[in-house]
Design an enzyme around this catalytic site. Sequence first.
Site, PDB file in Angstrom:
ATOM      1  N   TYR A  14      -1.776  -8.623 -39.415  1.00  7.75           N
ATOM      2  CA  TYR A  14      -2.891  -8.953 -40.299  1.00  7.75           C
ATOM      3  C   TYR A  14      -4.005  -7.910 -40.199  1.00  7.75           C
ATOM      4  O   TYR A  14      -4.036  -7.073 -39.297  1.00  7.75           O
ATOM      5  CB  TYR A  14      -3.437 -10.328 -39.940  1.00  7.75           C
ATOM      6  N   SER A 252     -10.623 -12.060 -31.387  1.00  8.09           N
ATOM      7  CA  SER A 252      -9.196 -11.973 -31.084  1.00  8.09           C
ATOM      8  C   SER A 252      -8.449 -13.039 -31.866  1.00  8.09           C
ATOM      9  O   SER A 252      -8.818 -14.213 -31.828  1.00  8.09           O
ATOM     10  CB  SER A 252      -8.956 -12.161 -29.580  1.00  8.09           C
ATOM     11  N   LYS A 253      -7.408 -12.628 -32.564  1.00  6.90           N
ATOM     12  CA  LYS A 253      -6.570 -13.581 -33.295  1.00  6.90           C
ATOM     13  C   LYS A 253      -5.943 -14.575 -32.338  1.00  6.90           C
ATOM     14  O   LYS A 253      -5.771 -15.751 -32.666  1.00  6.90           O
ATOM     15  CB  LYS A 253      -5.483 -12.805 -34.051  1.00  6.90           C
ATOM     16  N   ARG A 254      -5.620 -14.113 -31.131  1.00  5.62           N
ATOM     17  CA  ARG A 254      -4.998 -14.992 -30.136  1.00  5.62           C
ATOM     18  C   ARG A 254      -5.876 -16.186 -29.812  1.00  5.62           C
ATOM     19  O   ARG A 254      -5.384 -17.250 -29.453  1.00  5.62           O
ATOM     20  CB  ARG A 254      -4.711 -14.220 -28.835  1.00  5.62           C
ATOM     21  N   ASP A 262      -7.565 -14.811 -43.493  1.00  4.01           N
ATOM     22  CA  ASP A 262      -7.977 -16.176 -43.148  1.00  4.01           C
ATOM     23  C   ASP A 262      -9.266 -16.550 -43.868  1.00  4.01           C
ATOM     24  O   ASP A 262      -9.400 -17.649 -44.420  1.00  4.01           O
ATOM     25  CB  ASP A 262      -8.205 -16.319 -41.636  1.00  4.01           C
TER      26      ASP A 262
END
Length: 482
Positions: A14, A252-254, A262
Amino acid sequence: MEIRTRFAPSPTGYMHIGNLRTALYEYLIAKSQGGKFILRIEDTDQGRLVEGATEIIYNTMKMTGLHHDEGPDIGGAYGPYVQSERMGMYMEYAKELVEKGEAYYCFCTKERLESLKESNGDGAAFAKYDRHCYHLSKEEVQAKLDAGEDFVIRQKMPDEGTTTFSDVVYGDITVENKELDDQILMKADGFPTYNFANVVDDHLMEITHVVRGSEYLSSTPKYNLLYQAFGWDAPVYVHLPAVMRDAHNKLSKRHGDKSFEDLVREGYLVEAIVNYIALLGWSPSDNTEIFTLKELEEKFDIAGLSKSPSIFDIKKLTWMNGEYMKAMEFEKFYALAESKLKEALAETQLDLRKIAALLKKRLETLNDIPHLVEFFKELPEYGTKLYTHKKMKTDDAIALSSLQAAIPVLEEMTEWNETAIHDRLIALVGELGIKNGQLLWPVRTALSGEPTSPGGAIELADILGKEESIRRLKKGVELLSN
């Protein structure tokens, strides 16, 4: 000299906020000075490539209006613009450095390299390469090459002295050369490392300004030494501080932080996202906050970049998004809102344009539309406490008498529109000798069944129509009478 910047993403997933900010600043640095903005796809790390990620890059650039002047999809004089399509040249440049004594072949196995870490005391710490292969004679190197042994090519770092480079944001930075490891330039699979391909491509594409995250500051001395080894001029470096989730953690996407995709899915306008991201590390001289992309191109000044990390504040973005919708031309807003209105109010004959007009100045995101308009489709269950409003000076008794007075007046109306409804209800206020709110608040509450609504009594009655409005008012009377 023409300013040339490049956005060089790796197609590994992404588009996160930090990536988009880098692309935006590179675009603005070029466009604010009449330069060129180039898109280059860096896909040398084959193990991390994600299917469809390149299309995400193209789509994001198109959506945000960051149109590149050269790139894989439109070509240009310095192509190809995909690193895997430039493979033939990297090995030749690496061999040139070997010939100059600035690089060397390394045949060490993974096991030997792992043993260096183990011999480094605690085992987990990074150990510099010990230059075992640097000391091989030319004959030994050739014999290994002739035998087909796997190899990498490493950059030979200076053993003493310092390397200094200047950065637009952080100023002059000096490192001890003895701290630099002999980094790999060409991997065993024949692909260049990011660090090496990056330098070669930037030089060949005549990139004048390199913009990237501050995490690359530690690698920049190595880049500078590569430029020196080739005898090339280094570009202007612009390292950007991190975009943070809070004072201690990077986005952070995590950890659930939002990507550009998004945010769009959650109903934020692309223009608002770009505007907000522009302010994550850059301050205009006049403290203006709302900019179109064109205005950013005119106002952007590299001197306004900050070295302090920026915190991504979703509340600030949400506010800005609302301001964009308020200022938007109605037809453009309706084009964005129509599909959500149709989905939320399916099987009704309501005037969606009138509803959109009520929403336009009240929305924070487009995704707020469904829950804000669902009462139009079906009156929710609600309690009598909604009729009590201190500012409107209403309570259950006042609300009941007001609704009972309004119903026959509205039933008698032959013309049903905002003007007619307004004139008749305001006339009734005068006849009853009460405040406007003592009639209009109960009517609004009965029509919506909500503590707040996008529009007042008159607008809601007009949209719902005569029959449905009177039905809901009668239900309000029934509720208040029990």
